[in-house]
Design a protein around this motif. Structure first.
Motif, PDB file in Angstrom:
ATOM      1  N   LEU A  13      41.580  50.104  40.453  1.00 54.33           N
ATOM      2  CA  LEU A  13      40.769  49.026  41.035  1.00 54.33           C
ATOM      3  C   LEU A  13      39.981  48.158  40.483  1.00 54.33           C
ATOM      4  N   THR A  14      39.460  48.520  39.744  1.00 53.73           N
ATOM      5  CA  THR A  14      37.944  47.579  39.041  1.00 53.73           C
ATOM      6  C   THR A  14      39.177  46.441  38.308  1.00 53.73           C
ATOM      7  N   ILE A  15      39.942  47.334  37.390  1.00 50.30           N
ATOM      8  CA  ILE A  15      40.810  46.140  36.620  1.00 50.30           C
ATOM      9  C   ILE A  15      42.325  45.281  37.699  1.00 50.30           C
ATOM     10  N   VAL A  16      42.855  45.936  38.467  1.00 55.19           N
ATOM     11  CA  VAL A  16      43.018  45.365  39.350  1.00 55.19           C
ATOM     12  C   VAL A  16      41.950  43.772  40.260  1.00 55.19           C
ATOM     13  N   GLY A  17      41.004  44.664  40.721  1.00 54.84           N
ATOM     14  CA  GLY A  17      40.095  43.140  41.555  1.00 54.84           C
ATOM     15  C   GLY A  17      39.310  42.929  40.226  1.00 54.84           C
ATOM     16  N   VAL A  18      39.153  42.962  39.148  1.00 56.37           N
ATOM     17  CA  VAL A  18      38.861  41.906  38.364  1.00 56.37           C
ATOM     18  C   VAL A  18      40.015  40.760  37.667  1.00 56.37           C
ATOM     19  N   ALA A  19      41.345  41.228  37.556  1.00 55.48           N
ATOM     20  CA  ALA A  19      42.276  40.878  37.590  1.00 55.48           C
ATOM     21  C   ALA A  19      42.280  39.496  38.770  1.00 55.48           C
ATOM     22  N   TYR A  20      42.543  39.959  39.781  1.00 53.31           N
ATOM     23  CA  TYR A  20      43.126  38.694  40.838  1.00 53.31           C
ATOM     24  C   TYR A  20      41.471  37.668  41.401  1.00 53.31           C
ATOM     25  N   PHE A  21      40.028  38.667  41.187  1.00 51.95           N
ATOM     26  CA  PHE A  21      39.290  37.699  41.026  1.00 51.95           C
ATOM     27  C   PHE A  21      39.457  36.498  40.250  1.00 51.95           C
ATOM     28  N   ILE A  22      39.919  36.766  38.768  1.00 54.15           N
ATOM     29  CA  ILE A  22      40.106  35.941  37.598  1.00 54.15           C
ATOM     30  C   ILE A  22      40.790  34.864  38.727  1.00 54.15           C
ATOM     31  N   PHE A  23      42.373  35.286  38.262  1.00 52.27           N
ATOM     32  CA  PHE A  23      43.385  34.735  39.048  1.00 52.27           C
ATOM     33  C   PHE A  23      42.569  34.150  40.082  1.00 52.27           C
ATOM     34  N   ALA A  24      42.285  34.265  41.309  1.00 49.48           N
ATOM     35  CA  ALA A  24      41.661  33.436  42.503  1.00 49.48           C
ATOM     36  C   ALA A  24      40.744  31.772  41.920  1.00 49.48           C
ATOM     37  N   LEU A  25      40.037  32.579  40.406  1.00 48.15           N
ATOM     38  CA  LEU A  25      39.389  31.745  40.065  1.00 48.15           C
ATOM     39  C   LEU A  25      40.009  30.118  39.670  1.00 48.15           C
ATOM     40  N   ALA A  26      40.666  31.276  38.728  1.00 47.23           N
ATOM     41  CA  ALA A  26      41.734  29.827  38.200  1.00 47.23           C
ATOM     42  C   ALA A  26      42.423  29.050  39.068  1.00 47.23           C
ATOM     43  N   MET A  27      43.112  29.433  40.191  1.00 48.15           N
ATOM     44  CA  MET A  27      43.717  28.596  41.300  1.00 48.15           C
ATOM     45  C   MET A  27      42.597  27.819  41.961  1.00 48.15           C
ATOM     46  N   THR A  28      41.262  28.426  41.683  1.00 48.25           N
ATOM     47  CA  THR A  28      39.941  27.717  42.728  1.00 48.25           C
ATOM     48  C   THR A  28      39.907  26.400  41.438  1.00 48.25           C
ATOM     49  N   ILE A  29      40.022  26.220  40.271  1.00 47.18           N
ATOM     50  CA  ILE A  29      39.222  25.283  39.321  1.00 47.18           C
ATOM     51  C   ILE A  29      40.530  24.438  39.461  1.00 47.18           C
ATOM     52  N   LEU A  30      41.822  24.618  39.631  1.00 47.84           N
ATOM     53  CA  LEU A  30      42.855  23.742  39.583  1.00 47.84           C
ATOM     54  C   LEU A  30      42.715  22.612  40.746  1.00 47.84           C
ATOM     55  N   LEU A  31      42.745  23.781  41.594  1.00 47.07           N
ATOM     56  CA  LEU A  31      42.883  23.040  43.473  1.00 47.07           C
ATOM     57  C   LEU A  31      41.342  21.882  43.467  1.00 47.07           C
ATOM     58  N   LEU A  32      40.544  22.417  42.559  1.00 50.54           N
ATOM     59  CA  LEU A  32      39.020  20.870  42.401  1.00 50.54           C
ATOM     60  C   LEU A  32      39.584  19.893  41.825  1.00 50.54           C
ATOM     61  N   ASN A  33      40.403  19.837  40.523  1.00 51.89           N
ATOM     62  CA  ASN A  33      40.287  19.348  39.653  1.00 51.89           C
ATOM     63  C   ASN A  33      41.334  18.584  40.332  1.00 51.89           C
ATOM     64  N   TYR A  34      42.378  18.277  41.920  1.00 49.13           N
ATOM     65  CA  TYR A  34      43.086  16.985  41.261  1.00 49.13           C
ATOM     66  C   TYR A  34      42.216  16.060  41.506  1.00 49.13           C
ATOM     67  N   ASN A  35      43.600  14.858  41.250  1.00 51.86           N
ATOM     68  CA  ASN A  35      42.608  13.615  40.765  1.00 51.86           C
ATOM     69  C   ASN A  35      43.497  12.851  42.176  1.00 51.86           C
ATOM     70  N   ASN A  36      42.728  11.521  42.185  1.00 53.08           N
ATOM     71  CA  ASN A  36      43.597  11.228  43.660  1.00 53.08           C
ATOM     72  C   ASN A  36      44.912  11.066  44.259  1.00 53.08           C
ATOM     73  N   TYR A  37      45.574  11.795  42.912  1.00 57.53           N
ATOM     74  CA  TYR A  37      47.425  11.394  43.053  1.00 57.53           C
ATOM     75  C   TYR A  37      47.869  12.638  43.747  1.00 57.53           C
ATOM     76  N   GLY A  38      46.959  13.387  43.788  1.00 58.94           N
ATOM     77  CA  GLY A  38      47.379  15.006  44.200  1.00 58.94           C
ATOM     78  C   GLY A  38      47.168  15.768  43.113  1.00 58.94           C
ATOM     79  N   VAL A  39      47.673  15.367  41.932  1.00 62.06           N
ATOM     80  CA  VAL A  39      47.672  16.281  40.557  1.00 62.06           C
ATOM     81  C   VAL A  39      46.602  17.017  39.630  1.00 62.06           C
ATOM     82  N   THR A  40      46.722  18.159  39.635  1.00 59.20           N
ATOM     83  CA  THR A  40      45.837  18.720  38.514  1.00 59.20           C
ATOM     84  C   THR A  40      45.202  17.944  37.422  1.00 59.20           C
TER      85      THR A  40
END
Length: 176
Positions: A13-40
């Motif tokens: 459960l710890t391994i799955v939880g850490v992997a999911y947290f890293i995945f969620a963090l990476a996706m959030t970073i990608l979304l926060l880096n959108y430019n004015n044209y909707g591209v990361t």
């Protein structure tokens, strides 16, 4: 035996939880880096997902193309460039074309077909192509994909932890 299984369960459960947290963090970073044209975009590199409008023999629908924006002085005739186009409603789209002319003084380029783009509307030149990865990324970066893949599971984990806390406060901690 049950103590060993409990430890194994906690480790998994710890391994799955850490992997999911890293995945969620990476996706959030990608979304926060959108430019004015909707591209990361990270600095001069952009992650372009190929859709139906720009797919061709070289770029298939669902590919992820990493492009790098070179300096205008380094662009030359014959280079293939991705550029942003804004329609009359203000909706951005991507265009692929081959440079016909570079206008350093005007800070612009024109495609062989005559379309001219200011440097601020140039996404860049292809660096890498990752087949099929764009489809996955487009689902995760969509509103509904992010909601159901990242936010809903986080909310359910929060509710479970809150429930566990209430049970522990009400009935006391489990004894081994």
């Amino acid at each position: 035996m049950t103590k060993v299984l409990t430890i194994i369960k906690k480790v998994i459960l710890t391994i799955v939880g850490v992997a999911y947290f890293i995945f969620a963090l990476a996706m959030t970073i990608l979304l926060l880096n959108y430019n004015n044209y909707g591209v990361t975009q990270f600095g001069n590199k952009s992650l372009i997902i190929i859709n139906d409008q720009i797919a061709n023999e070289k770029y298939m629908k669902g590919d992820l193309v990493i492009v790098n924006l070179p300096k205008l002085e380094n662009m030359k005739q014959g280079d293939e460039m991705f550029c942003y186009r804004i329609d009359s409603k203000g909706i951005p789209s991507l265009q692929i074309g081959t440079i016909g002319e570079v206008y350093v003084e005007e800070n612009a380029i024109s495609y062989e077909n005559g379309e001219t783009y200011s440097y601020e509307f140039i996404a860049g030149k292809t660096e890498e192509i990752h087949a099929g990865v764009g489809t996955f990324l487009s689902v995760v970066e969509s509103k509904w994909g992010f909601l159901f893949i990242v936010l809903v599971p986080c909310f359910l984990i929060f509710i479970y932890e809150l429930y566990s806390l209430i049970i522990e406060i009400k009935y006391g901690a489990e004894e081994d």
